[in-house]
Design a protein around this motif. Structure first.
Motif, PDB file in Angstrom:
ATOM      1  N   LEU A 132       7.426 -59.059 -12.199  1.00 23.80           N
ATOM      2  CA  LEU A 132       7.210 -57.896 -12.556  1.00 23.80           C
ATOM      3  C   LEU A 132       6.257 -57.158 -11.730  1.00 23.80           C
ATOM      4  CD1 LEU A 132       7.735 -55.444 -14.763  1.00 23.80           C
ATOM      5  CD2 LEU A 132       5.790 -56.757 -15.958  1.00 23.80           C
ATOM      6  N   TYR A 133       6.635 -56.233 -10.925  1.00 25.47           N
ATOM      7  CA  TYR A 133       5.726 -55.451 -10.129  1.00 25.47           C
ATOM      8  C   TYR A 133       5.750 -54.052 -10.886  1.00 25.47           C
ATOM      9  CZ  TYR A 133       7.246 -59.113  -6.623  1.00 25.47           C
ATOM     10  OH  TYR A 133       7.354 -60.192  -6.008  1.00 25.47           O
ATOM     11  N   ILE A 134       4.223 -53.788 -10.528  1.00 30.63           N
ATOM     12  CA  ILE A 134       3.649 -52.524 -11.103  1.00 30.63           C
ATOM     13  C   ILE A 134       2.962 -51.959 -10.115  1.00 30.63           C
ATOM     14  CG2 ILE A 134       2.930 -51.227 -13.254  1.00 30.63           C
ATOM     15  CD1 ILE A 134       3.263 -53.943 -14.972  1.00 30.63           C
ATOM     16  N   PRO A 135       3.335 -50.981  -9.364  1.00 32.91           N
ATOM     17  CA  PRO A 135       2.531 -50.425  -8.247  1.00 32.91           C
ATOM     18  C   PRO A 135       1.736 -49.530  -9.038  1.00 32.91           C
ATOM     19  CG  PRO A 135       4.960 -49.445  -8.220  1.00 32.91           C
ATOM     20  CD  PRO A 135       4.876 -50.717  -9.341  1.00 32.91           C
ATOM     21  N   LEU A 136       0.680 -49.134  -8.513  1.00 37.74           N
ATOM     22  CA  LEU A 136      -0.556 -48.179  -9.291  1.00 37.74           C
ATOM     23  C   LEU A 136      -0.995 -47.429  -7.728  1.00 37.74           C
ATOM     24  CD1 LEU A 136      -2.804 -50.613 -11.003  1.00 37.74           C
ATOM     25  CD2 LEU A 136      -0.611 -49.369 -11.955  1.00 37.74           C
ATOM     26  N   ARG A 145      -6.590 -44.001  -0.973  1.00 36.19           N
ATOM     27  CA  ARG A 145      -5.907 -45.474  -0.770  1.00 36.19           C
ATOM     28  C   ARG A 145      -6.529 -46.534  -1.557  1.00 36.19           C
ATOM     29  NH1 ARG A 145      -5.273 -44.510   5.640  1.00 36.19           N
ATOM     30  NH2 ARG A 145      -3.191 -43.398   5.497  1.00 36.19           N
ATOM     31  N   SER A 146      -7.893 -46.293  -1.909  1.00 32.77           N
ATOM     32  CA  SER A 146      -8.551 -47.222  -2.686  1.00 32.77           C
ATOM     33  C   SER A 146      -7.792 -47.998  -3.924  1.00 32.77           C
ATOM     34  CB  SER A 146      -9.824 -46.851  -2.735  1.00 32.77           C
ATOM     35  OG  SER A 146      -9.880 -45.728  -3.630  1.00 32.77           O
ATOM     36  N   HIS A 147      -7.080 -46.810  -4.483  1.00 35.52           N
ATOM     37  CA  HIS A 147      -6.325 -47.248  -5.916  1.00 35.52           C
ATOM     38  C   HIS A 147      -4.814 -47.385  -5.337  1.00 35.52           C
ATOM     39  CE1 HIS A 147     -10.123 -45.615  -7.023  1.00 35.52           C
ATOM     40  NE2 HIS A 147      -9.748 -45.962  -8.472  1.00 35.52           N
ATOM     41  N   TYR A 148      -4.445 -47.854  -4.326  1.00 40.18           N
ATOM     42  CA  TYR A 148      -2.863 -48.326  -3.861  1.00 40.18           C
ATOM     43  C   TYR A 148      -3.169 -49.837  -4.429  1.00 40.18           C
ATOM     44  CZ  TYR A 148      -2.125 -44.107  -1.424  1.00 40.18           C
ATOM     45  OH  TYR A 148      -1.780 -42.971  -0.615  1.00 40.18           O
ATOM     46  N   LEU A 149      -2.541 -50.076  -5.405  1.00 40.76           N
ATOM     47  CA  LEU A 149      -2.504 -51.281  -6.053  1.00 40.76           C
ATOM     48  C   LEU A 149      -1.221 -51.783  -6.551  1.00 40.76           C
ATOM     49  CD1 LEU A 149      -5.821 -50.844  -8.142  1.00 40.76           C
ATOM     50  CD2 LEU A 149      -5.831 -52.443  -6.345  1.00 40.76           C
ATOM     51  N   THR A 150      -0.823 -52.956  -6.733  1.00 41.27           N
ATOM     52  CA  THR A 150       0.032 -53.677  -7.308  1.00 41.27           C
ATOM     53  C   THR A 150      -0.114 -54.960  -8.205  1.00 41.27           C
ATOM     54  OG1 THR A 150       1.502 -53.085  -5.400  1.00 41.27           O
ATOM     55  CG2 THR A 150       2.519 -54.670  -6.801  1.00 41.27           C
TER      56      THR A 150
END
Length: 200
Positions: A132-136, A145-150
């Motif tokens: 289960l991938y949840i991109p944030l 970009r600091s909050h580009y998370l998965t």
């Protein structure tokens, strides 16, 4: 008929060390998950998905949002957010999409956290224990970009062939030691229009 929920799960992870260096501010990521019976299971190809969307999506959005807020300590604490769904092997990706790509699902979360940006998303098909991938992304600034998370996790016994896994994700903080700048720096350097990020 509201969603038939088999179980819910709450996942919380804290990153304290990244790259061998202690995080000045630990990153906390939260996932609220519901495993539901696919409302279109056993019906063959369904042309109009709307009745089941209206029945199921609002309640799921409200439930998962409540779980996130309780775990985070309030909507103002949430910085990054996203959503995801996995449909079981007897379902269509359209079934996963149907329940998360409606304002009746997502607006519960957007409004609760005071968000301005769209909810990052993922929708896939897979067996039990599928990733289960949840991109944030930042709830107010799509270029931060600091909050580009998965988030990546799985539910050992879901989705069954006739189920859907539905999830919301949140972050408190961004990547520890982030140092790649943001989209606006690139736009300036490349001669783009910072007020119109799609210009480059």
């Amino acid at each position: 008929m509201p969603a038939e929920i088999r179980k819910t799960l709450l996942h919380i992870e804290d990153t304290l060390i990244e790259g061998g260096k202690v995080a000045e501010t630990p990153l906390r990521m939260i996932a609220a998950i519901a495993v539901i019976r696919n409302p279109w299971a056993g019906k063959g190809f369904v042309e109009d998905l709307r009745p089941e969307i209206l029945d199921c999506a609002p309640g799921l959005g409200a439930l998962l949002t409540k779980m996130i807020l309780e775990a985070a300590g309030g909507g103002d604490r949430v910085e990054g957010y996203g959503k995801s769904a996995i449909v079981g092997l007897n379902g269509e990706v359209e079934h996963a999409s149907a329940l998360i790509h409606t304002l009746r699902f997502g607006n519960h979360y957007r409004e609760a956290v005071g968000a301005k940006s769209y909810l990052a998303f993922c929708n896939t098909r897979g067996p039990a224990n599928a990733p289960l991938y949840i991109p944030l992304m930042d709830k107010n600034d799509g270029g931060r970009r600091s909050h580009y998370l998965t988030m990546q996790l799985s539910v050992a016994d879901a989705p069954a062939a006739d189920e859907i896994v539905i999830a919301l994700g949140a972050s408190i903080g961004g990547r520890p030691h982030h140092r790649i700048g943001d989209r606006y720096q690139d736009l300036k350097e490349m001669g783009g229009d910072v007020d119109n990020p799609a210009s480059v």
